[in-house]
Design a protein around this motif. Structure first.
Motif, PDB file in Angstrom:
ATOM      1  N   LYS A 245     -18.152   8.223  -6.811  1.00  0.00           N
ATOM      2  CA  LYS A 245     -17.478   7.582  -7.967  1.00  0.00           C
ATOM      3  C   LYS A 245     -18.342   6.450  -8.516  1.00  0.00           C
ATOM      4  CE  LYS A 245     -15.184   4.268  -6.846  1.00  0.00           C
ATOM      5  NZ  LYS A 245     -14.480   3.044  -6.438  1.00  0.00           N
TER       6      LYS A 245
ATOM      7  N   GLY B 263     -16.790   3.638   7.317  1.00  0.00           N
ATOM      8  CA  GLY B 263     -15.533   3.251   6.668  1.00  0.00           C
ATOM      9  C   GLY B 263     -15.622   3.277   5.151  1.00  0.00           C
TER      10      GLY B 263
ATOM     11  N   ASP C 212       0.883  -1.158   0.000  1.00  0.00           N
ATOM     12  CA  ASP C 212       0.000   0.000   0.000  1.00  0.00           C
ATOM     13  C   ASP C 212       0.925   1.212   0.000  1.00  0.00           C
ATOM     14  OD1 ASP C 212      -3.158   0.599   0.970  1.00  0.00           O
ATOM     15  OD2 ASP C 212      -1.742   2.231   1.348  1.00  0.00           O
TER      16      ASP C 212
HETATM   17  P1  NAD Z   1      -9.394   3.191   0.968  1.00  0.00           P
HETATM   18  O1  NAD Z   1      -9.163   4.543   0.405  1.00  0.00           O
HETATM   19  O2  NAD Z   1      -9.555   3.018   2.441  1.00  0.00           O
HETATM   20  O3  NAD Z   1      -8.207   2.205   0.499  1.00  0.00           O
HETATM   21  C1  NAD Z   1      -7.567   2.269  -0.751  1.00  0.00           C
HETATM   22  C2  NAD Z   1      -6.091   2.004  -0.491  1.00  0.00           C
HETATM   23  O4  NAD Z   1      -5.397   1.963  -1.732  1.00  0.00           O
HETATM   24  C3  NAD Z   1      -5.443   3.120   0.346  1.00  0.00           C
HETATM   25  O5  NAD Z   1      -4.903   2.560   1.533  1.00  0.00           O
HETATM   26  C4  NAD Z   1      -4.365   3.679  -0.571  1.00  0.00           C
HETATM   27  O6  NAD Z   1      -3.180   4.080   0.106  1.00  0.00           O
HETATM   28  C5  NAD Z   1      -4.104   2.502  -1.507  1.00  0.00           C
HETATM   29  N1  NAD Z   1      -3.508   2.897  -2.774  1.00  0.00           N
HETATM   30  C6  NAD Z   1      -3.904   3.895  -3.600  1.00  0.00           C
HETATM   31  N2  NAD Z   1      -3.101   3.936  -4.682  1.00  0.00           N
HETATM   32  C7  NAD Z   1      -2.200   2.935  -4.534  1.00  0.00           C
HETATM   33  C8  NAD Z   1      -1.111   2.468  -5.310  1.00  0.00           C
HETATM   34  N3  NAD Z   1      -0.788   3.048  -6.472  1.00  0.00           N
HETATM   35  N4  NAD Z   1      -0.366   1.421  -4.853  1.00  0.00           N
HETATM   36  C9  NAD Z   1      -0.670   0.838  -3.663  1.00  0.00           C
HETATM   37  N5  NAD Z   1      -1.698   1.247  -2.875  1.00  0.00           N
HETATM   38  C10 NAD Z   1      -2.447   2.269  -3.314  1.00  0.00           C
HETATM   39  O7  NAD Z   1     -10.648   2.597   0.185  1.00  0.00           O
HETATM   40  P2  NAD Z   1     -11.570   1.361   0.616  1.00  0.00           P
HETATM   41  O8  NAD Z   1     -12.729   1.899   1.351  1.00  0.00           O
HETATM   42  O9  NAD Z   1     -10.727   0.272   1.157  1.00  0.00           O
HETATM   43  O10 NAD Z   1     -12.106   0.956  -0.839  1.00  0.00           O
HETATM   44  C11 NAD Z   1     -11.313   0.234  -1.790  1.00  0.00           C
HETATM   45  C12 NAD Z   1     -12.201  -0.113  -2.976  1.00  0.00           C
HETATM   46  O11 NAD Z   1     -13.304  -0.895  -2.524  1.00  0.00           O
HETATM   47  C13 NAD Z   1     -12.817   1.112  -3.669  1.00  0.00           C
HETATM   48  O12 NAD Z   1     -12.896   0.873  -5.037  1.00  0.00           O
HETATM   49  C14 NAD Z   1     -14.197   1.213  -3.028  1.00  0.00           C
HETATM   50  O13 NAD Z   1     -15.107   1.898  -3.867  1.00  0.00           O
HETATM   51  C15 NAD Z   1     -14.522  -0.244  -2.833  1.00  0.00           C
HETATM   52  N6  NAD Z   1     -15.465  -0.566  -1.739  1.00  0.00           N
HETATM   53  C16 NAD Z   1     -15.362   0.023  -0.502  1.00  0.00           C
HETATM   54  C17 NAD Z   1     -16.252  -0.342   0.515  1.00  0.00           C
HETATM   55  C18 NAD Z   1     -16.196   0.262   1.908  1.00  0.00           C
HETATM   56  O14 NAD Z   1     -17.155   0.053   2.677  1.00  0.00           O
HETATM   57  N7  NAD Z   1     -15.148   0.976   2.287  1.00  0.00           N
HETATM   58  C19 NAD Z   1     -17.233  -1.324   0.268  1.00  0.00           C
HETATM   59  C20 NAD Z   1     -17.279  -1.923  -0.989  1.00  0.00           C
HETATM   60  C21 NAD Z   1     -16.384  -1.538  -1.977  1.00  0.00           C
END
Ligand code: NAD
Length: 296
Positions: free
Chosen positions: A246, A238, A38
């Motif tokens: 998005k 969260g 990450d």
């Molecule tokens: P988040 O922002 O908490 O986590 C994303 C992570 O990706 C971050 O820790 C960031 O540092 C890392 N990252 C970004 N660019 C990077 C790179 N180039 N290399 C390595 N790491 C990188 O987001 P999240 O809430 O965990 O969501 C992740 C995905 O899941 C999104 O597409 C979101 O829409 C989807 N999602 C989220 C939820 C939720 O409840 N949070 C539920 C379903 C789906």
């Protein structure tokens, strides 16, 4: 890839945020070897604490991954990691990439075609619903698009995270996920407006939720989001408001691309966009209730 040839695949995990951290932890706990990364050092440390191996960059994950899971913010970042950072080219040829992020279906389809044309790893899209709680409990709904045999072979891995539903060809999981979140966001704003109006009239909010939940107005917003994240005042699901927006835009764009524009969905996008401009950029998506006028 077959279940027989890869009984215990080595897992790579890129994106250890709100969702990626509990998902990777569950995979470690289930006995898989997980190497992850990450951008955030703090998130990498959490994987180490869970018993996985954290490495500094995405390319360091590639060489040892039979199955590479991505849990990144969006399509642009998925493409940049796989193509610009060279991760796809560095994976073993037999590897499978599982994009569990909520990405754009048409970009996912194009990415899968490009990887296939270059004889690189096969791509499966497997976005999830169920939030951070579902990620912790392993009760996510996983919408998997791609080759049926490959998805079947991924079952020992994905079943640790939730219940898999094969949605069709590659990109179909991402389409369904975006449409689900357009519904979810529209419900949440509609519920918030109704809750604010009811309370202004003098109704008790808990009574309102109880009645909605045994009536036709119920949804994930009345059963989960309002009672757990809005009424207690935590706004701590969260899942960021920006990520929800998005997904809504992906869904309305998809509807436009196939000449079935979503009129109500477009109104919802307009309102959520206004909210995003007025709330803190890091706001949780449940703060839409506060934006709609809920005091608490
Ligand atoms: P988040 O922002 O908490 O986590 C994303 C992570 O990706 C971050 O820790 C960031 O540092 C890392 N990252 C970004 N660019 C990077 C790179 N180039 N290399 C390595 N790491 C990188 O987001 P999240 O809430 O965990 O969501 C992740 C995905 O899941 C999104 O597409 C979101 O829409 C989807 N999602 C989220 C939820 C939720 O409840 N949070 C539920 C379903 C789906």
């Amino acid at each position: 890839m077959s279940e027989q040839s890869l009984p215990r695949p080595r897992l790579g995990f890129i994106g250890l945020g709100n969702m990626g951290t509990p998902m990777s932890r569950r995979l470690v706990d289930a006995g898989f070897t997980v190497t992850g990364t990450d951008l955030s050092q703090e998130n990498r440390a959490r994987l180490e604490q869970a018993g996985g191996t954290a490495v500094a960059t995405a390319i360091d994950v590639a060489a040892t991954s039979d199955v590479l899971i991505l849990m990144l913010p969006n399509s642009a970042i998925v493409e940049s990691v796989l193509l610009d950072d060279g991760v796809a080219a560095a994976l073993p040829a037999s590897a499978v990439i599982v994009d569990m992020s909520s990405s754009e279906p048409l970009r996912t389809r194009a990415l899968a075609e490009r990887l296939a044309a270059d004889n690189l790893a096969q791509l499966v899209d497997a976005p999830v619903s169920g939030g951070v709680g579902g990620a912790e409990k392993g009760s996510l709904t996983i919408m998997a698009g791609g080759d049926a045999a490959t998805i079947e072979a991924l079952s020992p891995v994905l079943s640790v995270l939730g219940r898999v539903r094969h949605t069709g060809a590659v990109g179909s999981g991402h389409a369904l996920k975006a449409l689900n979140n357009l519904l979810s966001a529209t419900h949440l704003l509609a519920t918030s407006e109704a809750m604010v109006a009811g309370q202004e009239f003098g109704l008790d909010p808990q009574t309102m939720l109880d009645v909605f939940n045994s009536s036709s107005g119920r949804s994930g917003s009345t059963e989960n989001k309002w009672p757990n994240f809005v009424l207690p005042g935590g706004y701590n699901s969260g899942f960021g408001l920006g990520l929800m927006l998005k997904d809504m835009r992906i869904a309305t764009q998809l509807a436009e691309d196939i000449h079935r524009p979503s009129l109500l969905g477009s109104c919802a996008v307009e309102l959520w966009t206004k909210a995003a401009g007025e709330l803190d950029p890091t706001a949780d998506h449940t703060e839409i209730a506060r934006w709609a006028g809920h005091n608490g």
